[in-house]
Design a protein around this motif. Structure first.
Motif, PDB file in Angstrom:
ATOM      1  N   THR A 101       0.553  -1.007   0.000  1.00  0.00           N
ATOM      2  CA  THR A 101      -0.121   0.323   0.000  1.00  0.00           C
ATOM      3  C   THR A 101       0.886   1.225  -0.200  1.00  0.00           C
ATOM      4  N   HIS A 102       0.700   2.028  -0.432  1.00  0.00           N
ATOM      5  CA  HIS A 102       1.324   3.474  -1.407  1.00  0.00           C
ATOM      6  C   HIS A 102       0.863   4.804  -2.092  1.00  0.00           C
ATOM      7  N   GLU A 103       0.760   5.828  -2.086  1.00  0.00           N
ATOM      8  CA  GLU A 103       0.352   6.206  -3.086  1.00  0.00           C
ATOM      9  C   GLU A 103       0.526   6.052  -4.400  1.00  0.00           C
ATOM     10  N   ILE A 104       2.012   5.546  -4.811  1.00  0.00           N
ATOM     11  CA  ILE A 104       1.412   5.532  -5.834  1.00  0.00           C
ATOM     12  C   ILE A 104       1.291   4.809  -6.522  1.00  0.00           C
ATOM     13  N   THR A 105       0.508   3.713  -6.244  1.00  0.00           N
ATOM     14  CA  THR A 105      -0.160   2.190  -6.829  1.00  0.00           C
ATOM     15  C   THR A 105      -1.176   3.595  -7.886  1.00  0.00           C
ATOM     16  N   GLY A 106      -2.498   4.276  -6.572  1.00  0.00           N
ATOM     17  CA  GLY A 106      -3.040   4.897  -6.902  1.00  0.00           C
ATOM     18  C   GLY A 106      -2.466   5.558  -8.745  1.00  0.00           C
ATOM     19  N   LEU A 107      -2.172   6.214  -9.000  1.00  0.00           N
ATOM     20  CA  LEU A 107      -1.064   6.595  -9.996  1.00  0.00           C
ATOM     21  C   LEU A 107      -0.722   5.858 -11.510  1.00  0.00           C
ATOM     22  N   MET A 108      -0.502   4.062 -11.029  1.00  0.00           N
ATOM     23  CA  MET A 108       0.313   3.162 -11.960  1.00  0.00           C
ATOM     24  C   MET A 108      -1.365   2.810 -13.139  1.00  0.00           C
ATOM     25  N   PRO A 109      -1.917   2.868 -12.723  1.00  0.00           N
ATOM     26  CA  PRO A 109      -3.246   2.792 -13.471  1.00  0.00           C
ATOM     27  C   PRO A 109      -3.203   3.447 -14.333  1.00  0.00           C
ATOM     28  N   ALA A 110      -2.930   4.609 -14.321  1.00  0.00           N
ATOM     29  CA  ALA A 110      -3.162   5.370 -15.054  1.00  0.00           C
ATOM     30  C   ALA A 110      -2.181   6.041 -16.261  1.00  0.00           C
ATOM     31  N   LEU A 111      -1.498   5.232 -16.382  1.00  0.00           N
ATOM     32  CA  LEU A 111      -0.118   5.057 -17.209  1.00  0.00           C
ATOM     33  C   LEU A 111      -0.806   4.224 -18.704  1.00  0.00           C
ATOM     34  N   ALA A 112       0.366   4.748 -20.055  1.00  0.00           N
ATOM     35  CA  ALA A 112      -0.100   4.410 -21.297  1.00  0.00           C
ATOM     36  C   ALA A 112       0.426   2.915 -21.297  1.00  0.00           C
ATOM     37  N   ALA A 113      -0.640   1.971 -22.308  1.00  0.00           N
ATOM     38  CA  ALA A 113       0.336   1.025 -22.597  1.00  0.00           C
ATOM     39  C   ALA A 113       1.772   0.836 -22.600  1.00  0.00           C
ATOM     40  N   GLY A 114       2.070  -0.340 -22.604  1.00  0.00           N
ATOM     41  CA  GLY A 114       3.344  -0.429 -23.125  1.00  0.00           C
ATOM     42  C   GLY A 114       4.858   0.350 -22.127  1.00  0.00           C
ATOM     43  N   LEU A 115       5.803   1.331 -22.725  1.00  0.00           N
ATOM     44  CA  LEU A 115       6.408   1.902 -22.570  1.00  0.00           C
ATOM     45  C   LEU A 115       6.714   3.213 -21.933  1.00  0.00           C
ATOM     46  N   THR A 116       6.537   3.954 -20.746  1.00  0.00           N
ATOM     47  CA  THR A 116       6.771   5.369 -20.966  1.00  0.00           C
ATOM     48  C   THR A 116       7.186   5.729 -20.348  1.00  0.00           C
ATOM     49  N   SER A 117       8.160   7.128 -21.173  1.00  0.00           N
ATOM     50  CA  SER A 117       9.393   7.153 -20.547  1.00  0.00           C
ATOM     51  C   SER A 117       9.534   8.321 -19.773  1.00  0.00           C
ATOM     52  N   ASN A 118      11.277   8.386 -19.079  1.00  0.00           N
ATOM     53  CA  ASN A 118      11.074  10.119 -17.625  1.00  0.00           C
ATOM     54  C   ASN A 118      10.256  11.017 -18.496  1.00  0.00           C
ATOM     55  N   ASP A 119      10.374  11.611 -19.753  1.00  0.00           N
ATOM     56  CA  ASP A 119       9.442  12.957 -19.807  1.00  0.00           C
ATOM     57  C   ASP A 119       8.437  12.767 -19.533  1.00  0.00           C
ATOM     58  N   ASP A 120       7.609  11.554 -20.041  1.00  0.00           N
ATOM     59  CA  ASP A 120       6.496  11.558 -20.327  1.00  0.00           C
ATOM     60  C   ASP A 120       5.411  11.352 -18.863  1.00  0.00           C
ATOM     61  N   MET A 121       6.585  10.682 -17.592  1.00  0.00           N
ATOM     62  CA  MET A 121       5.814  10.270 -17.155  1.00  0.00           C
ATOM     63  C   MET A 121       5.479  11.247 -16.305  1.00  0.00           C
ATOM     64  N   ASP A 122       4.202  10.558 -15.152  1.00  0.00           N
ATOM     65  CA  ASP A 122       4.141  11.763 -14.107  1.00  0.00           C
ATOM     66  C   ASP A 122       5.173  11.493 -13.253  1.00  0.00           C
ATOM     67  N   PRO A 123       5.273  12.658 -12.594  1.00  0.00           N
ATOM     68  CA  PRO A 123       6.960  13.429 -11.650  1.00  0.00           C
ATOM     69  C   PRO A 123       7.049  12.518  -9.859  1.00  0.00           C
ATOM     70  N   LYS A 124       5.616  12.257  -9.570  1.00  0.00           N
ATOM     71  CA  LYS A 124       4.874  11.528  -8.796  1.00  0.00           C
ATOM     72  C   LYS A 124       5.652  10.315  -8.604  1.00  0.00           C
ATOM     73  N   LEU A 125       5.662   9.560 -10.065  1.00  0.00           N
ATOM     74  CA  LEU A 125       6.025   8.226 -10.612  1.00  0.00           C
ATOM     75  C   LEU A 125       7.043   8.020 -10.880  1.00  0.00           C
ATOM     76  N   ARG A 126       8.359   8.778 -10.526  1.00  0.00           N
ATOM     77  CA  ARG A 126      10.280   8.590 -10.199  1.00  0.00           C
ATOM     78  C   ARG A 126      10.053   8.016  -9.198  1.00  0.00           C
ATOM     79  N   LEU A 127      10.927   6.166  -8.954  1.00  0.00           N
ATOM     80  CA  LEU A 127      10.941   6.571  -7.898  1.00  0.00           C
ATOM     81  C   LEU A 127      12.075   6.405  -7.134  1.00  0.00           C
ATOM     82  N   ASP A 128      12.642   7.189  -6.113  1.00  0.00           N
ATOM     83  CA  ASP A 128      13.582   6.773  -5.177  1.00  0.00           C
ATOM     84  C   ASP A 128      13.585   6.777  -3.959  1.00  0.00           C
ATOM     85  N   PHE A 129      14.237   5.553  -4.009  1.00  0.00           N
ATOM     86  CA  PHE A 129      14.238   4.603  -2.061  1.00  0.00           C
ATOM     87  C   PHE A 129      14.756   5.455  -1.425  1.00  0.00           C
ATOM     88  N   ILE A 130      15.375   6.534  -1.938  1.00  0.00           N
ATOM     89  CA  ILE A 130      16.160   7.375  -0.328  1.00  0.00           C
ATOM     90  C   ILE A 130      14.866   9.027  -0.099  1.00  0.00           C
TER      91      ILE A 130
END
Length: 238
Positions: free
Chosen positions: A77-106
């Motif tokens: 459970t995390h807020e990012i799971t609510g954002l992923m279903p809005a992604l397009a099919a296939g590959l989404t590049s960094n430039d086309d990604m919701d900034p909140k979906l750019r992951l950073d462990f730290i």
């Protein structure tokens, strides 16, 4: 030179657990537009001085320890799971990604997962007595395989074997073998040795499986033991 960051969305159609050869668990994905891809997940720990099973570099000798660490949550459970279903099919590049979906462990807040609970996976011995990540990854992938109720979201570095300057892995994993895919499904900062050239922030990899009807999310996070958790604004070790 940060990785070619992106996220791949699709459904599992086949998988090959690591046995020998290249050091990855291979997953074949088909997107909603009927395009196929390959996901390569690092599952095998290596020690400095070992020969790489597959390398696009000039040297086939490992220059630093690459002992895999991982964390798995089968009811994530995390807020990012609510954002992923809005992604397009296939590959989404960094430039086309919701900034909140750019992951950073730290840096991600709230934290993506408890970093201090990652487990080290020892190198696999020839007799197969040491557990490897196949045992943890495979059940969820098999459950998702050819399952219309399941989707996979893989974050990492995308590739296109047909692009100029590409360095394709010529091993035939699947038939037909996808020329598109994503790898570096792990933390992509704080690295040393040859891999340090790919350090960056907000570009960490991870693997998610969504079972749609039950809204169950399985999350898997990976890093290497030599990767530092103390990084600067370029993702390099401080």
């Amino acid at each position: 030179m940060p990785v070619t960051y992106g996220v791949l969305r699709g459904k599992v159609i086949d998988a090959i657990p690591y046995n020998h050869g290249t050091d990855h668990y291979q997953i074949e994905i088909r997107d909603a537009n009927n395009v196929i891809y390959r996901i390569a997940v690092d599952v095998y720990s290596q020690i400095a001085g070992q020969k790489r099973k597959f390398s696009t570099f000039n040297s086939n000798v490992l220059d630093t320890n690459r002992e895999v660490m991982y964390y798995k949550d089968e009811n994530y459970t995390h807020e990012i799971t609510g954002l992923m279903p809005a992604l397009a099919a296939g590959l989404t590049s960094n430039d086309d990604m919701d900034p909140k979906l750019r992951l950073d462990f730290i840096r991600y807040n709230p934290a993506l997962f408890p970093l201090d609970q990652m487990k080290v996976v020892p190198p696999k011995d020839p007799a197969g007595n040491v557990p490897d990540l196949n045992h943890d990854i495979d059940p969820s992938i098999q459950k998702a395989k050819n399952n219309d109720d399941a989707e996979v979201f893989a974050f990492g570095s995308s590739w296109d074997d047909n692009a100029a300057g590409g360095k394709p892995d010529t091993h035939p994993y699947f038939d037909p073998n996808p020329s598109l895919g994503i790898h570096d499904i792990h933390m992509n900062q704080g690295d040393t040795g040859h891999e340090a050239q790919y350090n960056g922030i907000w570009q960490d990899g991870a693997l998610f499986i969504h079972f749609i009807t039950s809204n169950q999310w399985v999350a898997m996070f990976f890093r290497f033991q030599n990767q530092s958790l103390d990084t600067d604004d370029n993702g390099n070790v401080k």
